[in-house]
Each structure stands twice: as structure tokens, then as C-alpha cells.
Design a protein around this motif. Structure first.
Motif, short mmCIF file in Angstrom:
data_model
loop_
_atom_site.label_atom_id
_atom_site.label_comp_id
_atom_site.label_asym_id
_atom_site.label_seq_id
_atom_site.Cartn_x
_atom_site.Cartn_y
_atom_site.Cartn_z
N ARG A 144 -14.54 10.18 46.33
CA ARG A 144 -13.85 11.45 46.59
C ARG A 144 -14.76 12.65 46.37
O ARG A 144 -14.58 13.70 46.97
CB ARG A 144 -12.59 11.56 45.72
CG ARG A 144 -11.40 10.79 46.29
CD ARG A 144 -10.11 11.23 45.64
NE ARG A 144 -10.04 10.87 44.24
CZ ARG A 144 -9.55 9.72 43.77
NH1 ARG A 144 -9.09 8.82 44.61
NH2 ARG A 144 -9.53 9.49 42.47
N GLN A 145 -15.74 12.50 45.49
CA GLN A 145 -16.64 13.61 45.22
C GLN A 145 -17.52 13.96 46.42
O GLN A 145 -17.99 15.09 46.55
CB GLN A 145 -17.55 13.27 44.01
CG GLN A 145 -16.80 13.11 42.71
CD GLN A 145 -15.93 14.31 42.38
OE1 GLN A 145 -16.40 15.44 42.35
NE2 GLN A 145 -14.65 14.07 42.14
N VAL A 146 -17.73 12.99 47.31
CA VAL A 146 -18.58 13.26 48.48
C VAL A 146 -17.75 13.39 49.75
O VAL A 146 -18.30 13.50 50.85
CB VAL A 146 -19.65 12.15 48.66
CG1 VAL A 146 -20.53 12.06 47.44
CG2 VAL A 146 -19.00 10.79 48.97
N ASP A 147 -16.43 13.39 49.61
CA ASP A 147 -15.54 13.37 50.76
C ASP A 147 -15.78 14.55 51.70
O ASP A 147 -15.96 14.39 52.91
CB ASP A 147 -14.09 13.34 50.29
CG ASP A 147 -13.14 12.95 51.40
OD1 ASP A 147 -13.30 11.85 51.94
OD2 ASP A 147 -12.25 13.76 51.72
N VAL A 148 -15.79 15.76 51.15
CA VAL A 148 -15.93 16.95 51.98
C VAL A 148 -17.31 16.98 52.66
O VAL A 148 -17.42 17.25 53.86
CB VAL A 148 -15.73 18.23 51.15
CG1 VAL A 148 -16.06 19.47 51.98
CG2 VAL A 148 -14.29 18.31 50.64
#
Length: 238
Positions: free
Chosen positions: A85-89
Motif C-alpha cells: 500500500r505504501q507504493v500504491d500511488v
């Protein structure tokens, strides 16, 4: 290290961040523990409130703590899902800026899922197969509702990942599916391709139920190669 290198002065917030991260990495602060209050940290480190808040926000941005208004920050339990989720954007921005990146993701997904479904075919229990059949029935019931149909489709593939018992498989599967969903064409429900999806999912289930890794892999490859055209950078979801 070169002894002649200049000494770089760190910002106060960077130094606070490193010290707080050390408390988490060392295990002194465990998942679920509250972080010390701002006042405690100000006194402990001899810095002002802005440095504490900036350091705490940096920890939150890394997914190490959760910050709630009016409450102390809490240390989070790191999982494979939370890391992705930390690299999602950033991943979605990368995909939107390059058609090649989207094609690479499609190919990576096929490479990943063909191995994952082989594992599922070797390990699946009767309950696992029953859950896959239930999801297929649900997906069939959503004909005419693109959003619900695609959600059930994603859940079907995540369930196959879950059969492995490996949480990293599940996290990778969910991440890839989430990134691809941004580029799913709006035309799915009007072109009849959803019926191909149902037939292909049914064949995958039958091969898993028969504990046939080779057959399951080939069924998955046919499914994903056929459906890869449904994802297009020309029409990303808002």
C-alpha cells in the motif's frame, strides 16, 4: 568511509525520525503500542514540537505508525499488504505515464499467476474449491453490473493466491489486481466478454479440483492472455 568527506548536519526532525524508528526496529515499541506523547518526546530529545510532528509524519508515511487526531500515534503491524500500500500511488502514476509499463505489468501478472495456480492445484482442499465455486456463482449473479462483476473477479484470483498459504502471494496478487483495475475498460459488460470470463474461471476451478497443476496453468494462461486486452491505458478509471 572517506575521512575527508564533509560532515552533513541533519535536520532536527531527521534525527528524531531515526531515533523513533530505532525504537520500533529494536522492538522496544511493539505493534499496537502507543508512541510517547509529543511533550515526552520534546523533553527526551530536547527539541521543539515541529520537529516531533515532522518526524512522526515521516513514520506515518512509511506505514510504521498510525496518527489519529486527538490521540497518541500507534505502532502498526507491518504486513505484506501494508508494505504494498505504501507504493500504491507511485505505482499507479508510473502505469499512467507509460503504456510499456502497463504491458510489463500484464506480463508480470501472467508469469506470477501461472505459478500460483499450479501451487493452488497441488494444495487445494474441498473447502478451497467450494469457496472458488461460490465466488464464481456470485460473479455470475452480477452479470449486467460491471463494478460488482469485476470485484468478484478480483476476489476469485485473490482466493487462488490464498490457497498457497503464503501471505506474500496474496499481497502481490491484490496489488497487481488493484493497479490493473484502474485500466479496466468500461466496455466489458456490453461486449459479451464477461461470459468468456465465467467459462474460463469455471475451467480453472475444474483443473484445481482435479489437482492438475499443468491443466490449471494452461487454463490460467488462456484466460489471462485473452483478457489482457481488457486493460487499456487509453481509458483509465477516474
Amino acid at each position: 568511509m572517506n575521512v575527508s568527506e564533509p560532515i552533513v548536519r541533519r535536520k532536527l526532525s531527521d534525527e528524531v525520525f531515526l531515533r523513533l524508528k530505532r525504537l520500533i526496529v529494536s522492538g522496544e515499541l511493539q505493534p499496537g503500542d502507543e508512541m510517547p506523547s509529543e511533550r515526552e518526546l520534546m523533553e527526551r530529545f530536547g527539541v521543539g514540537r515541529p520537529a516531533i510532528r515532522e518526524a512522526m509524519q515521516a513514520l506515518a508515511n512509511m506505514g510504521l505508525v498510525a496518527i489519529s487526531h486527538g490521540e497518541r500515534a500507534k505502532v502498526l503491524q507491518l504486513t505484506a499488504q501494508s508494505i504494498f500500500r505504501q507504493v500504491d500511488v507511485a505505482a499507479k502514476i508510473m502505469l499512467s505515464s507509460s503504456a510499456d509499463s502497463l504491458e510489463h505489468l500484464k506480463s508480470a501478472r501472467i508469469f506470477f499467476e501461472r505459478g500460483m495456480v499450479r501451487d493452488a492445484a497441488a494444495k487445494a482442499t474441498e473447502d478451497d474449491v467450494a469457496q472458488l465455486r461460490a465466488t464464481l456463482d456470485e460473479q455470475r449473479s452480477h452479470l449486467g453490473n460491471a463494478e460488482a462483476f469485476i470485484a468478484a473477479d478480483m476476489r476469485f484470483h485473490s482466493q487462488i493466491a490464498t490457497i498457497s498459504g503464503n501471505p506474500i502471494y496474496v499481497a502481490v496478487s491484490e496489488a497487481m489486481l488493484g493497479w490493473l483495475k484502474e485500466y479496466h475498460t468500461d466496455m466489458l459488460i456490453w461486449t459479451g466478454k464477461e461470459k468468456f470470463t465465467l467459462t474460463e474461471h469455471e475451467e480453472i476451478i475444474e483443473r484445481i479440483a482435479a489437482h492438475d497443476p499443468e491443466g490449471a496453468e494452461q487454463a490460467m494462461i488462456r484466460h489471462l492472455e485473452r483478457s489482457r486486452a481488457l486493460y487499456s491505458i487509453a481509458a483509465p478509471q477516474p
